[in-house]
Design a protein around this motif. Structure first.
Motif, short mmCIF file in Angstrom:
data_model
loop_
_atom_site.label_atom_id
_atom_site.label_comp_id
_atom_site.label_asym_id
_atom_site.label_seq_id
_atom_site.Cartn_x
_atom_site.Cartn_y
_atom_site.Cartn_z
N ASP A 144 0.83 -1.16 -0.11
CA ASP A 144 0.08 0.06 -0.01
C ASP A 144 0.92 1.22 -0.19
OD1 ASP A 144 -2.74 -1.12 0.24
OD2 ASP A 144 -2.41 -1.78 2.34
N ILE A 145 0.63 2.14 -0.87
CA ILE A 145 1.27 3.63 -0.97
C ILE A 145 0.15 4.55 -0.54
CG2 ILE A 145 2.71 5.06 -2.25
CD1 ILE A 145 3.54 2.54 -3.89
N PHE A 146 0.20 5.62 0.47
CA PHE A 146 -0.50 6.50 0.85
C PHE A 146 0.26 7.72 0.33
CE2 PHE A 146 -2.19 2.98 3.34
CZ PHE A 146 -3.59 2.71 3.04
N THR A 147 -0.41 8.60 -0.12
CA THR A 147 0.04 10.00 -0.48
C THR A 147 -0.85 11.30 -0.09
OG1 THR A 147 -0.53 10.21 -2.67
CG2 THR A 147 1.44 9.04 -2.52
N TYR A 148 -0.27 12.29 0.37
CA TYR A 148 -0.79 13.55 0.22
C TYR A 148 -0.11 14.66 -0.29
CZ TYR A 148 1.15 15.11 4.64
OH TYR A 148 2.08 15.57 5.81
N ARG A 157 4.82 23.57 -3.16
CA ARG A 157 4.16 22.20 -3.00
C ARG A 157 4.97 21.32 -2.22
NH1 ARG A 157 -0.87 21.40 -3.46
NH2 ARG A 157 -0.70 19.59 -4.69
N TYR A 158 4.24 20.51 -1.39
CA TYR A 158 4.68 19.57 -0.51
C TYR A 158 4.09 18.22 -0.69
CZ TYR A 158 5.88 16.71 3.56
OH TYR A 158 6.51 15.87 4.44
N HIS A 159 4.70 17.02 -0.85
CA HIS A 159 4.14 15.80 -1.08
C HIS A 159 4.83 14.58 -0.22
CE1 HIS A 159 2.96 17.41 -4.98
NE2 HIS A 159 4.04 17.99 -4.99
N ASN A 177 7.29 20.46 -7.35
CA ASN A 177 6.10 20.54 -8.17
C ASN A 177 5.56 19.10 -8.22
OD1 ASN A 177 7.37 19.36 -10.42
ND2 ASN A 177 8.03 21.25 -11.17
N ASP A 178 4.19 19.14 -8.66
CA ASP A 178 3.25 18.05 -8.80
C ASP A 178 3.98 17.08 -9.87
OD1 ASP A 178 1.49 19.14 -6.91
OD2 ASP A 178 0.15 19.69 -8.48
N ALA A 179 4.43 17.83 -10.82
CA ALA A 179 5.37 16.91 -12.12
C ALA A 179 6.19 15.85 -11.56
CB ALA A 179 5.59 17.90 -13.38
N ASP A 182 4.56 13.12 -9.41
CA ASP A 182 4.11 12.08 -10.43
C ASP A 182 5.02 11.38 -11.13
OD1 ASP A 182 1.43 13.29 -9.73
OD2 ASP A 182 1.36 14.56 -11.42
N ASN A 183 6.15 12.14 -11.41
CA ASN A 183 7.17 11.30 -12.21
C ASN A 183 7.81 10.49 -11.31
OD1 ASN A 183 7.03 12.44 -14.55
ND2 ASN A 183 8.73 14.14 -14.19
N VAL A 184 8.06 10.82 -10.11
CA VAL A 184 8.49 9.64 -8.94
C VAL A 184 7.65 8.38 -8.93
CG1 VAL A 184 9.14 9.12 -6.55
CG2 VAL A 184 10.06 11.43 -7.76
#
Length: 192
Positions: A144-148, A157-159, A177-179, A182-184
């Motif tokens: 399971d991978i949970f992200t916010y 931006r923080y992920h 950034n979100d990109a 998303d790439n990771v």
């Protein structure tokens, strides 16, 4: 390093910017199609034998036994470490496994959870969501991978990624950034 995550969650939540559209629940989402990216590969030590690629422009600036920090030319950063239960939980007498506590925080129903576990998980969720949060749940085989994601008051931006690898909780955060996040995500894979 103890208690850093609690402070980090609170800081991110308080500094979050409420001007964006957010979902205050956890979305079940499919991992993007895995892709191969040039550059270094980060292998997450644990039973699931997961790997990811931080990207071709990533430059490792610190690699300690318990932490990895990667910097990008645009100022973004990625860090990874194993999370200790004491960083997120006060109730050390609980019989609920730490990975199951993370699932409980991200709104999954854990039948073995006590009322105290549920209250504690709700308090962590409330701290995270006091600002604008977009939370997601991904599956990679049995992992399971949970992200916010949040936007801080500064506009940064923080992920945060919580990767549940059997009894190990990997904590990965990205300031960028979100990109980039998303790439990771698209590079998560099981090692052969």
């Amino acid at each position: 390093m103890s208690k850093w995550i609690g402070l980090l969650l609170l800081t991110v939540a308080v500094g979050a910017n409420g001007h964006q559209t957010c979902n205050n629940s956890v979305l079940e989402t499919e991992l993007p199609v895995s892709k191969t990216v040039e550059g270094q590969t980060l292998v997450l030590a644990g039973p699931a034998r997961l790997e990811l690629n931080p990207g071709e422009t990533a430059m490792t600036i610190a690699h300690l036994p318990e932490m990895l920090i990667v910097k990008y030319p645009d100022g973004a950063s990625l860090s990874h470490r194993w999370m200790d239960e004491s960083e997120m939980r006060k109730n050390h007498s609980s019989k609920l496994a730490f990975a199951d506590f993370i699932r409980l925080v991200f709104r999954m129903n854990m039948h073995d959870a006590s009322n105290a576990d549920r209250k504690e998980a709700d308090a962590v969720w409330d701290a995270m969501t006091s600002g604008c949060i977009n939370a997601r749940h991904y599956h990679l085989s049995d992992t399971d991978i949970f992200t916010y994601s949040q936007t801080r008051a500064s506009g940064e931006r923080y992920h945060a990624f919580f990767i549940l690898d059997d009894g190990i909780v990997h904590y990965l955060d990205i300031r960028g950034n979100d990109a980039l996040a998303d790439n990771v995500l698209t590079t998560f894979n099981k090692q052969d």
